[in-house]
Design a protein around this motif. Structure first.
Motif, PDB file in Angstrom:
ATOM      1  N   GLY A   1     -18.321  12.965  33.202  1.00 17.19           N
ATOM      2  CA  GLY A   1     -18.246  14.289  33.806  1.00 17.19           C
ATOM      3  C   GLY A   1     -19.183  15.223  33.076  1.00 17.19           C
ATOM      4  N   ASN A   2     -19.107  16.492  33.407  1.00 15.33           N
ATOM      5  CA  ASN A   2     -19.961  17.492  32.781  1.00 15.33           C
ATOM      6  C   ASN A   2     -19.512  17.745  31.349  1.00 15.33           C
ATOM      7  OD1 ASN A   2     -22.117  19.244  32.805  1.00 15.33           O
ATOM      8  ND2 ASN A   2     -21.476  20.256  34.695  1.00 15.33           N
ATOM      9  N   GLY A   3     -20.418  18.255  30.525  1.00 14.62           N
ATOM     10  CA  GLY A   3     -20.063  18.562  29.148  1.00 14.62           C
ATOM     11  C   GLY A   3     -21.293  18.709  28.285  1.00 14.62           C
ATOM     12  N   ASN A   4     -21.105  19.170  27.069  1.00  9.20           N
ATOM     13  CA  ASN A   4     -22.179  19.304  26.089  1.00  9.20           C
ATOM     14  C   ASN A   4     -21.666  18.843  24.731  1.00  9.20           C
ATOM     15  OD1 ASN A   4     -24.519  20.631  27.432  1.00  9.20           O
ATOM     16  ND2 ASN A   4     -22.970  22.161  27.951  1.00  9.20           N
ATOM     17  N   PRO A   5     -22.060  17.645  24.254  1.00 10.49           N
ATOM     18  CA  PRO A   5     -22.929  16.700  24.951  1.00 10.49           C
ATOM     19  C   PRO A   5     -22.213  16.019  26.116  1.00 10.49           C
ATOM     20  CG  PRO A   5     -22.123  15.734  22.924  1.00 10.49           C
ATOM     21  CD  PRO A   5     -21.670  17.175  22.914  1.00 10.49           C
ATOM     22  N   LEU A   6     -23.001  15.374  26.966  1.00 10.98           N
ATOM     23  CA  LEU A   6     -22.434  14.696  28.124  1.00 10.98           C
ATOM     24  C   LEU A   6     -21.690  13.439  27.687  1.00 10.98           C
ATOM     25  CD1 LEU A   6     -25.546  15.163  30.381  1.00 10.98           C
ATOM     26  CD2 LEU A   6     -23.249  15.919  31.021  1.00 10.98           C
ATOM     27  N   PRO A   7     -20.444  13.247  28.120  1.00 14.24           N
ATOM     28  CA  PRO A   7     -19.666  12.074  27.719  1.00 14.24           C
ATOM     29  C   PRO A   7     -20.092  10.818  28.489  1.00 14.24           C
ATOM     30  CG  PRO A   7     -18.372  13.438  29.207  1.00 14.24           C
ATOM     31  CD  PRO A   7     -19.651  14.183  28.960  1.00 14.24           C
ATOM     32  N   SER A   8     -20.398   9.754  27.762  1.00 12.04           N
ATOM     33  CA  SER A   8     -20.857   8.510  28.390  1.00 12.04           C
ATOM     34  C   SER A   8     -19.749   7.845  29.201  1.00 12.04           C
ATOM     35  CB  SER A   8     -21.349   7.520  27.324  1.00 12.04           C
ATOM     36  OG  SER A   8     -22.508   7.997  26.689  1.00 12.04           O
ATOM     37  N   PHE A   9     -20.167   7.070  30.201  1.00 15.56           N
ATOM     38  CA  PHE A   9     -19.234   6.293  31.017  1.00 15.56           C
ATOM     39  C   PHE A   9     -18.369   5.406  30.138  1.00 15.56           C
ATOM     40  CE2 PHE A   9     -18.088   2.453  33.360  1.00 15.56           C
ATOM     41  CZ  PHE A   9     -17.551   2.982  34.525  1.00 15.56           C
TER      42      PHE A   9
ATOM     43  N   HIS B   1     -21.654   4.743  36.459  1.00 12.59           N
ATOM     44  CA  HIS B   1     -22.446   5.970  36.382  1.00 12.59           C
ATOM     45  C   HIS B   1     -22.639   6.340  34.924  1.00 12.59           C
ATOM     46  CE1 HIS B   1     -18.404   8.055  36.237  1.00 12.59           C
ATOM     47  NE2 HIS B   1     -18.098   7.049  37.031  1.00 12.59           N
ATOM     48  N   THR B   2     -23.547   7.241  34.673  1.00 19.95           N
ATOM     49  CA  THR B   2     -23.922   7.510  33.289  1.00 19.95           C
ATOM     50  C   THR B   2     -22.900   8.345  32.537  1.00 19.95           C
ATOM     51  OG1 THR B   2     -25.310   9.334  34.092  1.00 19.95           O
ATOM     52  CG2 THR B   2     -26.403   7.238  33.599  1.00 19.95           C
ATOM     53  N   TYR B   3     -22.250   9.298  33.230  1.00 18.52           N
ATOM     54  CA  TYR B   3     -21.367  10.230  32.530  1.00 18.52           C
ATOM     55  C   TYR B   3     -19.972  10.260  33.144  1.00 18.52           C
ATOM     56  CZ  TYR B   3     -26.065  11.904  31.379  1.00 18.52           C
ATOM     57  OH  TYR B   3     -27.383  11.978  30.996  1.00 18.52           O
TER      58      TYR B   3
ATOM     59  N   ALA C   1     -30.859  12.401  22.325  1.00 24.27           N
ATOM     60  CA  ALA C   1     -29.757  12.941  21.502  1.00 24.27           C
ATOM     61  C   ALA C   1     -29.544  14.428  21.826  1.00 24.27           C
ATOM     62  CB  ALA C   1     -30.089  12.763  20.028  1.00 24.27           C
ATOM     63  N   PRO C   2     -28.300  14.898  21.825  1.00 22.55           N
ATOM     64  CA  PRO C   2     -27.075  14.195  21.430  1.00 22.55           C
ATOM     65  C   PRO C   2     -26.362  13.481  22.574  1.00 22.55           C
ATOM     66  CG  PRO C   2     -26.561  16.484  21.823  1.00 22.55           C
ATOM     67  CD  PRO C   2     -28.052  16.342  22.066  1.00 22.55           C
ATOM     68  N   ASN C   3     -26.970  13.468  23.791  1.00 22.86           N
ATOM     69  CA  ASN C   3     -26.292  12.840  24.931  1.00 22.86           C
ATOM     70  C   ASN C   3     -26.313  11.322  24.852  1.00 22.86           C
ATOM     71  OD1 ASN C   3     -25.669  15.298  26.319  1.00 22.86           O
ATOM     72  ND2 ASN C   3     -27.803  15.409  26.979  1.00 22.86           N
ATOM     73  N   TYR C   4     -27.434  10.759  24.344  1.00 22.12           N
ATOM     74  CA  TYR C   4     -27.600   9.309  24.309  1.00 22.12           C
ATOM     75  C   TYR C   4     -27.212   8.701  25.663  1.00 22.12           C
ATOM     76  CZ  TYR C   4     -27.871   9.996  19.255  1.00 22.12           C
ATOM     77  OH  TYR C   4     -28.218  10.429  17.998  1.00 22.12           O
ATOM     78  N   THR C   5     -27.892   9.167  26.704  1.00 24.35           N
ATOM     79  CA  THR C   5     -27.565   8.742  28.067  1.00 24.35           C
ATOM     80  C   THR C   5     -27.577   7.222  28.189  1.00 24.35           C
ATOM     81  OG1 THR C   5     -28.455  10.769  29.028  1.00 24.35           O
ATOM     82  CG2 THR C   5     -28.288   8.849  30.484  1.00 24.35           C
ATOM     83  N   PRO C   6     -26.517   6.626  28.732  1.00 23.73           N
ATOM     84  CA  PRO C   6     -26.493   5.171  28.912  1.00 23.73           C
ATOM     85  C   PRO C   6     -27.590   4.696  29.868  1.00 23.73           C
ATOM     86  CG  PRO C   6     -24.280   6.088  29.120  1.00 23.73           C
ATOM     87  CD  PRO C   6     -25.224   7.246  29.116  1.00 23.73           C
TER      88      PRO C   6
END
Length: 242
Positions: free
Chosen positions: A181-189, A177-179, A123-128
């Motif tokens: 693009g770049n960001g905070n938090p990272l936006p999921s695919f 892919h997981t994101y 968290a907070p990205n919750y990477t896929p």
């Protein structure tokens, strides 16, 4: 669905994160699998792919390039990325590789084995969690791609999608892919795996991906070409850290 050039998608996105491609070579002779890692932090960039043997079978693992720099939860960056189970090649961006491997050994399907997993606990990205399964047997080839992700950043809900491709076409593959693009938090695919061209021999394809990934953020790349006629494969591994 629009056909894309993989190099164009990669060059246009400085941070797609970890990515998986699966498809069929343009000559129709090889099942193609690719996986790469990227990183923004020192810890994420402190990785390499290594080849190991486990019970007589090859395993591709991530490993810390400098063990002294490991911080936080190492399970998110240190894991078996590629395993072989009979005629099936499992490729993922996390330790769910082992979950799929153990589940399929017990007779579960690719999709069933992933029911016990969800997105990464970062968290907070919750990477896929993205995963692929390539099946090659007696000249036939099919593959599947999965993504487990949060519900638009809602950590209480896991969205699960599995895409299966029963009759891949020559020179075509799917890219996830997981994101976005770049960001905070990272936006999921978002959306279906993208349709991309698969062109050239293993060295052409490997070099295209590596040269197209953002120079600052790319970390490691794995590519495998599996001969549909024999099931034998050749592979390439590139690491930025040397």
């Amino acid at each position: 669905m629009k056909m894309n050039k993989l190099e164009d998608l990669l060059k246009a996105n400085e941070y797609p994160g970890r990515g998986i491609v699966a498809g069929l070579s343009d000559d129709g002779k090889y099942a193609v699998s690719a996986y790469w890692t990227m990183g923004r932090s020192a810890g994420s960039r402190n990785r390499i792919f290594v080849v190991e043997q486990e019970n007589g079978t090859e395993v591709i693992r991530t490993k810390a390039f400098d063990p002294s720099l490991i911080a936080g939860d190492p399970s998110l960056i240190i894991y078996a990325a590629v395993r072989q189970l009979g005629n099936s090649t499992i490729v993922t961006n996390g330790d769910q590789t082992d979950t799929i491997y153990e589940g399929m050994k017990k007779g579960e399907t690719f999709e069933q084995s992933l029911r016990v997993r969800k997105y990464e606990h970062d968290a907070p990205n919750y990477t896929p969690r993205i995963s692929s399964l390539l099946n090659v047997e007696k000249g036939k080839f099919d593959y599947a791609i999965s993504i487990l992700k949060s519900d638009n950043g809602n950590g209480d809900n896991t969205l699960r999608f599995t895409y299966t491709y029963d009759a891949p076409l020559k020179g075509q593959g799917r890219f996830i892919h997981t994101y976005m693009g770049n960001g905070n938090p990272l936006p999921s695919f978002e959306g279906e795996p993208e349709l991309v061209e698969v062109k050239g021999n293993i060295d052409d394809f490997t070099n295209m991906i590596w040269s197209s990934l953002n120079e600052e953020n790319k970390v490691s790349l794995f590519v495998r070409y599996i001969d549909l006629a024999t099931g034998k494969y050749e592979e390439r591994i590139l690491n930025k850290n040397k």
